[in-house]
Design an enzyme around this catalytic site. Sequence first.
Site, PDB file in Angstrom:
ATOM      1  N   HIS A   7      50.274  39.897  46.852  1.00 42.40           N
ATOM      2  CA  HIS A   7      49.099  40.104  46.002  1.00 42.40           C
ATOM      3  C   HIS A   7      47.877  39.599  46.762  1.00 42.40           C
ATOM      4  O   HIS A   7      47.919  38.524  47.361  1.00 42.40           O
ATOM      5  CB  HIS A   7      49.253  39.353  44.686  1.00 42.40           C
ATOM      6  N   ARG A  30      38.403  41.675  39.774  1.00 47.44           N
ATOM      7  CA  ARG A  30      37.804  42.685  40.647  1.00 47.44           C
ATOM      8  C   ARG A  30      37.563  43.985  39.887  1.00 47.44           C
ATOM      9  O   ARG A  30      36.573  44.678  40.120  1.00 47.44           O
ATOM     10  CB  ARG A  30      38.712  42.942  41.849  1.00 47.44           C
TER      11      ARG A  30
END
Length: 242
Positions: A7, A30
């Site tokens: 990740h 994000r």
Amino acid sequence: MDQVQVHPTGFVKADDPDGLTKFLAAEALRGEGGILLDASGKRFVNELDTRDRVADAVFHHCAARNTRAQHGSTGREEGPRAAAFLVLSQTAADRFGHGALGFYERMGLISRAAGLTELATALRVDKSVLRQTLETYDRARDSGEPDELGKSVFPAAMAAADVYFWGVITPVLHYCMGGLRFDSATHVLRSSGTAIRGLLAAGEVTGGLHGANRLGGNSLLECVVFGREAGRRAAELAAGAL
């Protein structure tokens, strides 16, 4: 376990930069407008690209001494070998939600900065470089065209925020895609394909569902679907029904 997913964003705690266990920085940070910066205050990746590509970009662009992000509180060369700054404007933070963001703050994973000057000081980057980065991002957002990094969706403006939220992130080991062969009834299978009586499996220990790059959210779905089935089968086994 022949496929390991990395990740791109695990938080680096200022008081434990070398800790081996990291708290995940949710992709929604994000997705709602957070951007990634190297230690010079420049963007280097489309933040909404796939996990593997964003992680690769952090490793490629944020591993050198002058590009690796660090907390400024210790003043020591500590932490992971590749790290970037995650920065949200007030608008991005509002979109993400202050309930979850407040949790990150209480955990010491996210900090606040009152305006661009304070943000540049906190990140230890040149204010003019940081301003140019954020203004370039906003111009691309206003243009409606993809930017030079291939980003075409810009959830939130960045340049004129009264408050910024920031943290340090590094790629982290997140999920294993390989594992035991099993059938739809959660029986673990021998190499011959026959079921092993009494041996049931569900979740990350099993393999074959996700290919080489699991999509976000599918692990929980997998655990619910096959975990329920494994539990039902185990109860029937215990009751002597199977």
